[in-house]
Motif scaffolding. Structure first.
Motif, PDB file in Angstrom:
ATOM      1  N   UNK A 155      -2.654 -14.673  11.112  1.00 56.77           N
ATOM      2  CA  UNK A 155      -3.429 -15.564  10.011  1.00 56.77           C
ATOM      3  C   UNK A 155      -4.768 -16.117   9.855  1.00 56.77           C
ATOM      4  N   UNK A 156      -5.499 -16.402  11.419  1.00 55.62           N
ATOM      5  CA  UNK A 156      -7.308 -16.428  11.595  1.00 55.62           C
ATOM      6  C   UNK A 156      -7.964 -15.541  11.692  1.00 55.62           C
ATOM      7  N   UNK A 157      -7.239 -14.264  11.839  1.00 54.49           N
ATOM      8  CA  UNK A 157      -8.087 -13.088  12.460  1.00 54.49           C
ATOM      9  C   UNK A 157      -7.690 -12.354  11.081  1.00 54.49           C
ATOM     10  N   UNK A 158      -7.371 -11.942   9.842  1.00 57.45           N
ATOM     11  CA  UNK A 158      -7.085 -11.204   8.700  1.00 57.45           C
ATOM     12  C   UNK A 158      -7.824 -11.299   8.036  1.00 57.45           C
ATOM     13  N   UNK A 159      -8.838 -12.203   7.330  1.00 58.87           N
ATOM     14  CA  UNK A 159      -9.935 -12.461   6.892  1.00 58.87           C
ATOM     15  C   UNK A 159     -11.353 -11.930   7.406  1.00 58.87           C
ATOM     16  N   UNK A 160     -10.798 -11.109   8.842  1.00 63.05           N
ATOM     17  CA  UNK A 160     -12.121 -11.368   9.252  1.00 63.05           C
ATOM     18  C   UNK A 160     -12.070  -9.525  10.503  1.00 63.05           C
ATOM     19  N   UNK A 161     -10.825  -9.149   9.029  1.00 58.76           N
ATOM     20  CA  UNK A 161     -10.861  -7.388   9.553  1.00 58.76           C
ATOM     21  C   UNK A 161     -11.791  -6.622   9.101  1.00 58.76           C
ATOM     22  N   UNK A 162     -12.327  -5.259   9.466  1.00 58.22           N
ATOM     23  CA  UNK A 162     -13.001  -4.285   8.988  1.00 58.22           C
ATOM     24  C   UNK A 162     -12.290  -3.056   9.032  1.00 58.22           C
ATOM     25  N   UNK A 163     -11.368  -3.066   7.961  1.00 55.44           N
ATOM     26  CA  UNK A 163     -10.011  -2.004   7.898  1.00 55.44           C
ATOM     27  C   UNK A 163     -10.975  -0.006   7.423  1.00 55.44           C
ATOM     28  N   UNK A 164     -10.269  -0.102   8.842  1.00 49.17           N
ATOM     29  CA  UNK A 164     -10.740   1.715   8.360  1.00 49.17           C
ATOM     30  C   UNK A 164      -9.294   2.967   7.729  1.00 49.17           C
ATOM     31  N   UNK A 165      -9.933   3.559   7.538  1.00 49.62           N
ATOM     32  CA  UNK A 165      -9.570   4.824   7.329  1.00 49.62           C
ATOM     33  C   UNK A 165      -8.513   5.495   8.201  1.00 49.62           C
TER      34      UNK A 165
END
Length: 250
Positions: A155-165
């Protein structure tokens, strides 16, 4: 969506060509395995295409020319199996891997403890993000989400992710210093001079990382089975081991 790169020149196909779609994390190891195979099977030529397992599975479902598919998790092999696209009796678990937290080599971040009291966001600036394969479809990202959830950090980390292909794209973000942290496979970190491992996720925080392999339905090329046998040979196992892959748990 990333397009897989097929390392072959048009017009050179022949009866003993074997087209292999393989997860991006296998790029270096599988390239060396293919060369070793060709040295002992002189009439065969392995054509390699690398991308996220999800991208490759979707390409196969849409008619992509894969004869052999190696996925970085069971999910996407199951997805093809549900569509009756796997040749009966050819599927097996080929390799295992680990999941690690990385930082740029010159980062001041030292060894990180990963448990239910950890907060990865505290290790970053307020605008920084953690590089990860997109947890919606990339196997390394799926494992990462499972681990972060199990450890109470999602929950804390999800908004701070850089999602790569794919996982190699996540690795590249950390190598270039565009992300101060990343979640990748242990084998990805091992081949990079631009990152260091600051933590390994506990094995009980995510399902075992397994790479299933199978021949695709209707592929009658006998060279495909020769390659499948070679992938399980001591020669191939030694190469995979040099890159940090393990044998799957029985």
């Amino acid at each position: 969506m990333a397009v897989a790169s097929l390392f072959a020149l048009p017009g050179l196909a022949h009866a003993e060509d074997i087209t292999v779609f393989a997860a991006a994390s296998l790029t270096d190891a599988m390239g060396e395995v293919a060369k070793a195979y060709e040295k002992t099977h002189g009439d065969d030529h392995v054509l390699l295409s690398f991308a996220s397992s999800s991208t490759l599975a979707r390409q196969i479902s849409a008619g992509g020319p894969a004869e052999v598919y190696i996925s970085a998790n069971e999910k996407w092999m199951d997805w093809l199996s549900d569509q009756d696209m796997i040749e009966a009796g050819t599927r097996s678990d080929l390799l295992g891997n680990s999941l690690v937290l990385i930082a740029p080599t010159d980062s001041k971040t030292g060894t990180v403890t990963l448990d239910k009291n950890s907060d990865l966001t505290a290790l970053m600036g307020k605008d920084d993000r953690i590089a990860i394969g997109d947890p919606d479809h990339v196997p390394a990202g799926i494992y990462g989400k499972q681990a972060l959830t199990q450890l109470g950090m999602w929950d804390r980390t999800e908004p701070r992710l850089a999602r790569a292909d794919n996982v190699r794209a996540a690795l590249a973000l950390v190598e270039r210093g565009e992300a101060p942290l990343g979640i990748v496979y242990g084998t990805d970190a091992a081949i990079s001079k631009g990152v260091k491992v600051v933590a390994t996720f506990p094995t009980n925080s995510h399902p075992a990382i397994t790479y299933p392999v199978a021949v695709m339905k209707g592929m009658k090329n006998p060279a495909s089975q020769r390659l499948m046998d070679f992938l399980k040979s001591s020669t191939a196992s030694a190469i995979f081991g040099d890159y940090g892959f393990t044998l799957p748990k029985a």
